[in-house]
Design a protein around this motif. Structure first.
Motif, short mmCIF file in Angstrom:
data_model
loop_
_atom_site.label_atom_id
_atom_site.label_comp_id
_atom_site.label_asym_id
_atom_site.label_seq_id
_atom_site.Cartn_x
_atom_site.Cartn_y
_atom_site.Cartn_z
N LEU A 62 -27.00 -3.66 -41.58
CA LEU A 62 -27.63 -3.62 -40.26
C LEU A 62 -28.78 -4.62 -40.16
N GLY A 63 -29.03 -5.35 -41.25
CA GLY A 63 -30.05 -6.39 -41.22
C GLY A 63 -29.42 -7.76 -41.07
N ILE A 64 -30.20 -8.71 -40.56
CA ILE A 64 -29.72 -10.09 -40.44
C ILE A 64 -30.28 -10.92 -41.58
N VAL A 65 -29.67 -12.06 -41.85
CA VAL A 65 -30.18 -13.00 -42.84
C VAL A 65 -31.32 -13.79 -42.22
N ILE A 66 -32.42 -13.93 -42.95
CA ILE A 66 -33.57 -14.66 -42.43
C ILE A 66 -33.97 -15.77 -43.38
N ASP A 67 -34.67 -16.77 -42.84
CA ASP A 67 -35.18 -17.86 -43.66
C ASP A 67 -36.41 -18.44 -42.96
N SER A 68 -36.84 -19.60 -43.45
CA SER A 68 -38.07 -20.19 -42.91
C SER A 68 -37.95 -20.63 -41.46
N SER A 69 -36.72 -20.76 -40.97
CA SER A 69 -36.53 -21.19 -39.58
C SER A 69 -36.35 -20.01 -38.61
N THR A 70 -36.33 -18.78 -39.13
CA THR A 70 -36.15 -17.62 -38.26
C THR A 70 -37.35 -17.47 -37.34
N PRO A 71 -37.15 -17.47 -36.02
CA PRO A 71 -38.28 -17.29 -35.11
C PRO A 71 -38.82 -15.87 -35.19
N ALA A 72 -40.09 -15.72 -34.93
CA ALA A 72 -40.73 -14.41 -35.02
C ALA A 72 -41.90 -14.35 -34.05
N PHE A 73 -42.33 -13.13 -33.75
CA PHE A 73 -43.51 -12.93 -32.90
C PHE A 73 -44.68 -13.68 -33.51
N PRO A 74 -45.30 -14.63 -32.76
CA PRO A 74 -46.34 -15.46 -33.35
C PRO A 74 -47.56 -14.64 -33.78
N PRO A 75 -48.18 -15.01 -34.91
CA PRO A 75 -47.97 -16.23 -35.70
C PRO A 75 -47.11 -16.00 -36.95
N ARG A 76 -46.22 -15.04 -36.91
CA ARG A 76 -45.47 -14.67 -38.11
C ARG A 76 -44.53 -15.79 -38.57
N SER A 77 -44.36 -15.86 -39.88
CA SER A 77 -43.48 -16.87 -40.46
C SER A 77 -43.10 -16.45 -41.87
N LEU A 78 -42.19 -17.24 -42.47
CA LEU A 78 -41.75 -16.99 -43.85
C LEU A 78 -41.62 -18.32 -44.57
N SER A 79 -42.03 -18.33 -45.84
CA SER A 79 -41.89 -19.52 -46.66
C SER A 79 -41.41 -19.10 -48.05
N LEU A 80 -40.34 -19.74 -48.53
CA LEU A 80 -39.75 -19.41 -49.83
C LEU A 80 -39.77 -20.64 -50.73
N GLU A 81 -40.10 -20.45 -52.00
CA GLU A 81 -40.07 -21.53 -52.99
C GLU A 81 -39.42 -21.02 -54.26
N VAL A 82 -38.40 -21.72 -54.74
CA VAL A 82 -37.74 -21.38 -56.00
C VAL A 82 -38.32 -22.27 -57.10
N VAL A 83 -38.74 -21.66 -58.21
CA VAL A 83 -39.39 -22.39 -59.30
C VAL A 83 -38.71 -22.07 -60.63
N GLN A 84 -38.92 -22.95 -61.61
CA GLN A 84 -38.41 -22.76 -62.98
C GLN A 84 -39.60 -22.83 -63.94
N PRO A 85 -40.31 -21.73 -64.13
CA PRO A 85 -41.54 -21.77 -64.94
C PRO A 85 -41.30 -22.26 -66.36
N GLY A 86 -42.15 -23.19 -66.81
CA GLY A 86 -42.09 -23.69 -68.18
C GLY A 86 -40.89 -24.55 -68.48
#
Length: 315
Positions: A62-86
């Motif tokens: 019942l949920g949708i897929v979201i990402d950094s481009s998903t519009p939202a009630f301002p000023p809401r936003s999302l930012s994702l970063e994938v890292v490889q520590p060490g």
């Protein structure tokens, strides 16, 4: 004499303050210490009844897929970063006895984005939230001291979905379109659905399927939804939650004479009924499903106001 006058003024002020509190806030029917509102309707009996709705053994998100481009009630936003520590420069991790490598992720996000549950500490009025909780007492920068969504037990119950677009004879409702008690009752009759105490009531307007990808700016700038009168009718049925395939459940622009999002106040503050936003309702209706078993276990981050969710419909 002056002391007597001062004492009288002080007593009058206290009485006035008490009257204001009484006017602005009524304690919950589940008791003055309650923090979970309509989640009290999750009972073994209701869960077992909901299990009987699983006929085909199928499930839908019942949920949708979201990402950094998903519009939202301002000023809401999302930012994702994938890292490889060490592992910079192609280095491998040898401490495990082999040349290992792994990905991790960092996310900076507002929790009221995409499919979400509004907790009882989200919207209030005149400084008060659900069950007479004063804004001065419960809200800290580091999280809510009361009414946090981590308190919500798993929400399990009978879910129903009403097709308001079909009831209106439209592929989808438009921004500002609103529906109240009569439209809700008519849609339920048309689908042969009875609304019961403890239900999770979802509305399909077609708004998200029609607009989110094709015109995301328009999608988040307005929406169809439940009028204030409609919300008062719905909470009178004592549901567990009310939701829609829109980002705010209520119409924007609001129905004539309604305050914007005042239905949130009615549901959350006055009745302790949860709101579910941006629900993925279209696939259920295309499967011919009007009622189903609803299951939600949200992430339990202490003190949160809202939470990104992906409830499951089992049918």
């Amino acid at each position: 004499m002056r002391r007597s006058i001062a004492a009288c003024i002080a007593a009058a002020a206290l009485m006035a303050g008490g009257a204001a509190l009484a006017d602005d806030c009524v304690h919950s029917k589940w008791g003055p210490e309650d923090e979970i509102g309509s989640a009290n309707l999750v009972t073994p009996e209701n869960t077992l009844a909901a299990l009987k709705l699983v006929k085909q053994g199928k499930s839908l998100p019942l949920g949708i897929v979201i990402d950094s481009s998903t519009p939202a009630f301002p000023p809401r936003s999302l930012s994702l970063e994938v890292v490889q520590p060490g592992q910079q420069g192609g280095k491998k991790l040898t401490q495990f006895g082999y040349e290992g490598n792994y990905n991790d992720d960092l996310v900076q996000t507002w929790l009221g984005i995409g499919s979400q549950i509004d907790g009882l500490g989200h919207l209030g009025e005149k400084g008060y939230y659900y069950n007479c909780n004063d804004e001065k007492d419960i809200a800290e920068l580091t999280g809510l001291k009361r009414l946090g969504t981590h308190n919500i037990p798993p929400l399990v119950g009978r879910g129903v979905v009403l097709d308001m677009a079909a009831a209106a004879g439209k592929p989808h409702l438009e921004a500002g379109d609103h529906f109240g008690p009569e439209e809700i009752k008519a849609a339920a009759r048309a689908q042969g659905v009875e609304l019961r105490k403890g239900d999770i009531i979802l509305f399909h307007t077609g708004w998200t399927e029609a607009m989110l990808e094709s015109d995301p700016k328009a999608w988040v700038s307005g929406e169809p939804g439940v009028s204030v009168e409609g919300m008062r009718y719905l909470v009178s049925l004592e549901p567990m939650a009310i939701g829609a395939d829109t980002w705010g459940v209520e119409p924007i622009p609001p129905a004539p004479g309604d305050g914007a999002f005042y239905g949130h106040v009615i549901a959350l503050k006055e009745n302790g009924v949860y709101l579910l936003e941006t629900m993925n309702t279209g696939p259920l209706l295309r499967e011919g499903v009007n009622e189903f078993m609803f299951v939600l276990g949200q992430a339990r981050i202490r003190g949160t106001v809202q939470m990104i969710i992906n409830p499951v419909a089992l049918y």
